[in-house]
Design an enzyme around this catalytic site. Sequence first.
Site, PDB file in Angstrom:
ATOM      1  N   ASP A  85      -2.791   8.493  -1.846  1.00 23.67           N
ATOM      2  CA  ASP A  85      -4.060   9.212  -1.772  1.00 23.67           C
ATOM      3  C   ASP A  85      -4.195   9.879  -0.417  1.00 23.67           C
ATOM      4  O   ASP A  85      -3.468   9.547   0.525  1.00 23.67           O
ATOM      5  CB  ASP A  85      -5.231   8.247  -1.978  1.00 23.67           C
ATOM      6  CG  ASP A  85      -5.252   7.149  -0.915  1.00 23.67           C
ATOM      7  OD1 ASP A  85      -4.168   6.646  -0.557  1.00 23.67           O
ATOM      8  OD2 ASP A  85      -6.332   6.808  -0.435  1.00 23.67           O
ATOM      9  N   CYS A  96      -5.623 -27.100  13.391  1.00 25.01           N
ATOM     10  CA  CYS A  96      -6.780 -27.940  13.740  1.00 25.01           C
ATOM     11  C   CYS A  96      -6.517 -29.426  13.521  1.00 25.01           C
ATOM     12  O   CYS A  96      -7.134 -30.259  14.172  1.00 25.01           O
ATOM     13  CB  CYS A  96      -8.007 -27.499  12.959  1.00 25.01           C
ATOM     14  SG  CYS A  96      -8.603 -25.890  13.511  1.00 25.01           S
ATOM     15  N   CYS A 151      -6.844 -26.915   8.549  1.00 24.63           N
ATOM     16  CA  CYS A 151      -5.568 -26.202   8.740  1.00 24.63           C
ATOM     17  C   CYS A 151      -4.596 -27.027   9.595  1.00 24.63           C
ATOM     18  O   CYS A 151      -4.990 -27.977  10.272  1.00 24.63           O
ATOM     19  CB  CYS A 151      -5.795 -24.823   9.350  1.00 24.63           C
ATOM     20  SG  CYS A 151      -5.900 -24.789  11.146  1.00 24.63           S
ATOM     21  N   GLN A 192     -11.566   7.580  -3.380  1.00 25.14           N
ATOM     22  CA  GLN A 192     -12.084   8.079  -2.099  1.00 25.14           C
ATOM     23  C   GLN A 192     -13.500   8.624  -2.309  1.00 25.14           C
ATOM     24  O   GLN A 192     -14.116   8.352  -3.319  1.00 25.14           O
ATOM     25  CB  GLN A 192     -11.138   9.170  -1.566  1.00 25.14           C
ATOM     26  CG  GLN A 192      -9.752   8.648  -1.204  1.00 25.14           C
ATOM     27  CD  GLN A 192      -9.730   7.860   0.097  1.00 25.14           C
ATOM     28  OE1 GLN A 192     -10.696   7.847   0.860  1.00 25.14           O
ATOM     29  NE2 GLN A 192      -8.618   7.171   0.352  1.00 25.14           N
ATOM     30  N   ASP A 246      -7.778  -7.272   1.699  1.00 25.82           N
ATOM     31  CA  ASP A 246      -6.725  -7.509   2.680  1.00 25.82           C
ATOM     32  C   ASP A 246      -7.196  -6.977   4.010  1.00 25.82           C
ATOM     33  O   ASP A 246      -8.047  -6.086   4.070  1.00 25.82           O
ATOM     34  CB  ASP A 246      -5.437  -6.777   2.276  1.00 25.82           C
ATOM     35  CG  ASP A 246      -5.537  -5.290   2.547  1.00 25.82           C
ATOM     36  OD1 ASP A 246      -5.176  -4.854   3.665  1.00 25.82           O
ATOM     37  OD2 ASP A 246      -6.008  -4.550   1.666  1.00 25.82           O
ATOM     38  N   CYS A 285     -11.996 -28.317  10.312  1.00 22.01           N
ATOM     39  CA  CYS A 285     -11.052 -27.409   9.647  1.00 22.01           C
ATOM     40  C   CYS A 285      -9.825 -28.196   9.188  1.00 22.01           C
ATOM     41  O   CYS A 285      -9.314 -29.053   9.909  1.00 22.01           O
ATOM     42  CB  CYS A 285     -10.638 -26.275  10.580  1.00 22.01           C
ATOM     43  SG  CYS A 285      -9.404 -25.184   9.861  1.00 22.01           S
ATOM     44  N   GLY A 292       0.019   6.124   2.652  1.00 16.50           N
ATOM     45  CA  GLY A 292      -0.856   7.247   3.007  1.00 16.50           C
ATOM     46  C   GLY A 292      -1.726   6.943   4.215  1.00 16.50           C
ATOM     47  O   GLY A 292      -1.863   7.764   5.117  1.00 16.50           O
ATOM     48  N   PHE A 293      -2.262   5.744   4.236  1.00 16.78           N
ATOM     49  CA  PHE A 293      -3.155   5.362   5.338  1.00 16.78           C
ATOM     50  C   PHE A 293      -2.439   5.447   6.684  1.00 16.78           C
ATOM     51  O   PHE A 293      -2.946   6.021   7.638  1.00 16.78           O
ATOM     52  CB  PHE A 293      -3.670   3.940   5.093  1.00 16.78           C
ATOM     53  CG  PHE A 293      -4.610   3.435   6.146  1.00 16.78           C
ATOM     54  CD1 PHE A 293      -5.975   3.622   6.008  1.00 16.78           C
ATOM     55  CD2 PHE A 293      -4.138   2.775   7.270  1.00 16.78           C
ATOM     56  CE1 PHE A 293      -6.854   3.160   6.980  1.00 16.78           C
ATOM     57  CE2 PHE A 293      -5.010   2.312   8.244  1.00 16.78           C
ATOM     58  CZ  PHE A 293      -6.366   2.502   8.099  1.00 16.78           C
ATOM     59  N   HIS A 312      -4.733 -20.725  11.927  1.00 16.59           N
ATOM     60  CA  HIS A 312      -6.151 -21.074  11.798  1.00 16.59           C
ATOM     61  C   HIS A 312      -6.980 -19.893  11.266  1.00 16.59           C
ATOM     62  O   HIS A 312      -7.759 -20.062  10.324  1.00 16.59           O
ATOM     63  CB  HIS A 312      -6.758 -21.557  13.118  1.00 16.59           C
ATOM     64  CG  HIS A 312      -8.242 -21.678  13.005  1.00 16.59           C
ATOM     65  ND1 HIS A 312      -8.853 -22.723  12.340  1.00 16.59           N
ATOM     66  CD2 HIS A 312      -9.238 -20.824  13.365  1.00 16.59           C
ATOM     67  CE1 HIS A 312     -10.164 -22.521  12.322  1.00 16.59           C
ATOM     68  NE2 HIS A 312     -10.427 -21.371  12.933  1.00 16.59           N
ATOM     69  N   GLY A 327     -10.682   4.290   1.622  1.00 15.60           N
ATOM     70  CA  GLY A 327     -11.248   5.279   2.512  1.00 15.60           C
ATOM     71  C   GLY A 327     -12.334   4.752   3.417  1.00 15.60           C
ATOM     72  O   GLY A 327     -12.534   3.556   3.571  1.00 15.60           O
ATOM     73  N   ASP A 335       0.859  -1.189   0.000  1.00 15.76           N
ATOM     74  CA  ASP A 335       0.000   0.000   0.000  1.00 15.76           C
ATOM     75  C   ASP A 335       0.892   1.234   0.000  1.00 15.76           C
ATOM     76  O   ASP A 335       2.097   1.149   0.194  1.00 15.76           O
ATOM     77  CB  ASP A 335      -0.995  -0.024   1.146  1.00 15.76           C
ATOM     78  CG  ASP A 335      -0.306   0.001   2.486  1.00 15.76           C
ATOM     79  OD1 ASP A 335       0.933   0.113   2.512  1.00 15.76           O
ATOM     80  OD2 ASP A 335      -1.004  -0.092   3.492  1.00 15.76           O
ATOM     81  N   SER A 336       0.287   2.389  -0.241  1.00 14.31           N
ATOM     82  CA  SER A 336       1.077   3.584  -0.559  1.00 14.31           C
ATOM     83  C   SER A 336       1.737   4.221   0.651  1.00 14.31           C
ATOM     84  O   SER A 336       2.632   5.041   0.513  1.00 14.31           O
ATOM     85  CB  SER A 336       0.179   4.623  -1.214  1.00 14.31           C
ATOM     86  OG  SER A 336      -0.720   5.140  -0.245  1.00 14.31           O
TER      87      SER A 336
HETATM   88 ZN    ZN Z   1      -8.131 -24.566  11.658  1.00 14.93          ZN
END
Ligand code: ZN
Length: 405
Positions: free
Chosen positions: A172, A344, A341, A222, A301, A339, A96-97, A370, A254, A93-94
């Site tokens: 931005d 799990c 993963c 924005q 994200d 699950c 800016g945030f 997880h 934004g 990301d830029s």
């Molecule tokens: Zn899991």
Amino acid sequence: MSFSFDVTHRLEGAPGRAGVIHTPHGDIETPAFVVVGTKATVKAVLPESVSHLGAQAVLANAYHLYLQPGSDLIDEAGGLGRFMNWPGPTFTDSGGFQVMSLGAGFKKVLAMDTAGLQNDDVIAEGKTRMAHVDEDGVTFKSHLDGNRHRLTPEISMRIQHELGADIMFAFDELTTLMNTRAYQESSVERTHRWAERCLAAHAQLTAERADKPYQALFGVIQGAQYEDLRRAAARGLASLEVDGQAFDGYGLGGALEKENLGTIIGWMVDELPEDKPRHLLGISEPDDFFAAIEMGADTFDSVNPSRVARNAAIYTADGRYNVNTARHRRSFIPLEEGCDCYTCTHYTRAYLHHLFKAKEMLASTLATIHNERFTVRLVDNIRAALKAGQFHAYKDEFLGRFYSA
Ligand SMILES: [Zn+2]
């Protein structure tokens, strides 16, 4: 140029779609959740685990990496992916945030509750303003050592070229829902002027660094909760071309009111070209994914899944719970039944409970694996449902179960 986007499936009666983003470091099947590795690491987790949990791409933060260790150093290391041993696609990301949220100390950056607030200078109590926006850019103090820095569209583009991610974002101006309408208007106009400067700098840096893989640049839209501003901002960036360089995709940025998320995305998508990807910055709640994907957002994200994992909050298809609480002390079942993963399939809630109580580092690692797997899988499942013509059925089933708990 080795960046492109193919739409492969469309949702009936809504702008939602599935597709593939092609980058120099591999393909991203969309819709997709991009795992966040703010400082060139997904906190507490090896890149191999990030890959095993199904993540297709990682997003790092230009502001943090510029301050530490420095984008020039990462350039020297061969770019972000090589530096952090992540062979797949990367985003930055830029900055800016972070400059404007950390720096300015906004009370609540993406405030969802705006009742009664009309203030352009919202500073959290006990904080002093650490960032100042002017026409040329932003002056801010580092959150690390208080040193003064300057970020402009040109500097942000140079930093992001040095970081070398496959997908970058234009610099931005971030606003909050608490800014006035007048301020939102001037901010959208300034963001457009900054977008022109980003494209010019990007074209120049791409030419200068012709030996490197092409880095795609997304313009950030924005306009807060205002339909006319959102539409004008999207139209403006969609038609923008500087020195033959247009945006390769768009960031839906934004402040977004949660209850109107789908509607606001719809306004922007309506004005954007079909053949370029759209990234929604910073969401990870299940209902938000469904709303955003239905209205045509492609990638997402958020730091949330790993941040809450480090505080023992666990996502499951039946809602979120805290594995730290006493009722899990003797619970010899996985974090989430069924699950797939690593956590799990190898550990119990009782073990995670113990690790958190004992403040062992492995607690963060296992809980993060997880939660990231849960989030990546949810978006993967939405993509599969969309492709199979089952989007609405899957949405009703998933949300009904998740929020009934
Ligand atoms: Zn899991």
